[in-house]
Design a protein around this motif. Sequence first.
Motif, short mmCIF file in Angstrom:
data_model
loop_
_atom_site.label_atom_id
_atom_site.label_comp_id
_atom_site.label_asym_id
_atom_site.label_seq_id
_atom_site.Cartn_x
_atom_site.Cartn_y
_atom_site.Cartn_z
N ASP A 249 81.44 18.32 -10.35
CA ASP A 249 82.88 18.63 -10.46
C ASP A 249 83.51 17.65 -11.44
O ASP A 249 83.82 16.51 -11.09
N ILE A 250 83.67 18.10 -12.70
CA ILE A 250 84.21 17.19 -13.72
C ILE A 250 85.70 16.97 -13.52
O ILE A 250 86.28 16.03 -14.08
N GLY A 251 86.34 17.81 -12.71
CA GLY A 251 87.77 17.62 -12.45
C GLY A 251 88.05 16.36 -11.66
O GLY A 251 89.17 15.83 -11.69
N LYS A 252 87.05 15.85 -10.97
CA LYS A 252 87.24 14.65 -10.16
C LYS A 252 86.83 13.37 -10.89
O LYS A 252 87.02 12.27 -10.37
N LEU A 253 86.24 13.52 -12.07
CA LEU A 253 85.72 12.34 -12.77
C LEU A 253 86.73 11.72 -13.71
O LEU A 253 86.62 10.54 -14.06
N GLU A 254 87.72 12.50 -14.17
CA GLU A 254 88.75 12.00 -15.08
C GLU A 254 88.13 11.30 -16.29
O GLU A 254 88.42 10.15 -16.60
N ASP A 255 87.24 12.02 -16.96
CA ASP A 255 86.53 11.47 -18.13
C ASP A 255 86.46 12.56 -19.18
O ASP A 255 85.65 13.48 -19.08
N THR A 256 87.29 12.46 -20.21
CA THR A 256 87.35 13.52 -21.23
C THR A 256 86.07 13.60 -22.05
O THR A 256 85.76 14.65 -22.62
N GLN A 257 85.32 12.52 -22.13
CA GLN A 257 84.07 12.51 -22.90
C GLN A 257 82.86 12.88 -22.04
O GLN A 257 81.74 12.92 -22.54
N ASN A 258 83.09 13.12 -20.76
CA ASN A 258 82.03 13.54 -19.84
C ASN A 258 80.91 12.50 -19.70
O ASN A 258 79.77 12.85 -19.36
N ARG A 259 81.23 11.25 -19.96
CA ARG A 259 80.20 10.21 -19.80
C ARG A 259 79.79 10.06 -18.34
O ARG A 259 78.62 9.87 -18.02
N LEU A 260 80.79 10.14 -17.45
CA LEU A 260 80.49 10.00 -16.02
C LEU A 260 79.67 11.19 -15.52
O LEU A 260 78.81 11.03 -14.65
N ALA A 261 79.93 12.37 -16.09
CA ALA A 261 79.15 13.54 -15.70
C ALA A 261 77.69 13.37 -16.12
O ALA A 261 76.77 13.71 -15.37
N ILE A 262 77.49 12.85 -17.32
CA ILE A 262 76.12 12.61 -17.79
C ILE A 262 75.44 11.56 -16.93
O ILE A 262 74.26 11.69 -16.57
N LYS A 263 76.19 10.52 -16.57
CA LYS A 263 75.62 9.47 -15.73
C LYS A 263 75.21 10.03 -14.37
O LYS A 263 74.14 9.70 -13.84
N GLN A 264 76.05 10.89 -13.81
CA GLN A 264 75.73 11.49 -12.52
C GLN A 264 74.53 12.42 -12.64
O GLN A 264 73.68 12.48 -11.74
N LEU A 265 74.44 13.14 -13.77
CA LEU A 265 73.31 14.05 -13.98
C LEU A 265 72.01 13.26 -14.10
O LEU A 265 70.97 13.67 -13.54
N ILE A 266 72.05 12.13 -14.81
CA ILE A 266 70.85 11.30 -14.93
C ILE A 266 70.43 10.78 -13.56
O ILE A 266 69.23 10.69 -13.25
N LYS A 267 71.41 10.48 -12.74
CA LYS A 267 71.09 10.02 -11.38
C LYS A 267 70.38 11.10 -10.59
O LYS A 267 69.51 10.81 -9.75
#
Length: 212
Positions: free
Chosen positions: A74-92
């Motif tokens: 859920d990228i709406g909860k990450l508040e990261d326009t560059q999706n870095r946190l999404a990538i980090k979570q995906l790597i996890k």
Amino acid sequence: MVFKKITEFVCALDASDEFLKFRVMNLPESVVAGTHYSQDQFLRALSNYRDINTEDETVFNYFDELEIHPIHIDIGKLEDTQNRLAIKQLIKEIGEPRNYGLTEEEKAEEERRVAEERMAREAIEEANREHREATETAEKIARWEEWNKRLEEVKREETEFLEAQSAPLRNYLMTYVMPTLMQGLNECCRVRPEDPVDFLAEYLFKNNPATQ
């Protein structure tokens, strides 16, 4: 042979309509220009997507049936326009990025292709070498024949030149020397003197046409 490749992981980036609308509305004009991110176009596309992809009918069901369960972020909860946190979570979830090697079938196919290309290349090189050698041999033979032809021509020209140069001398000998000399030789053979050279010299001296 056709190899079917099925992905190992499927990732779905989820977000609410409000989040998506807010993000699109805040895009710079330079980014929006010439795209489908204008407000009207985006809203129509979003509505169409929601209508097609319901909870019971979505492309993710296909992967669920293959036991490839999508990873939802859920990228709406990450508040990261560059999706870095999404990538980090995906790597996890799936681990560090990695390259996948070829399957055994693909390796065999690649080795066969490389071998065929090498054989074709070697065949072309061999054909070129044989053609080059044949051409060089033909050129050598042609040069040798031309050289022999030229040599024969030079010999003929030399012979003709010598004959032309010696013609006056032959004419002189045949006119003034040979008649008396032949008579002297015949007389020498008839008499057979003890000293034939002295006899012939004496005969020529006595019978010299220039003194008679």
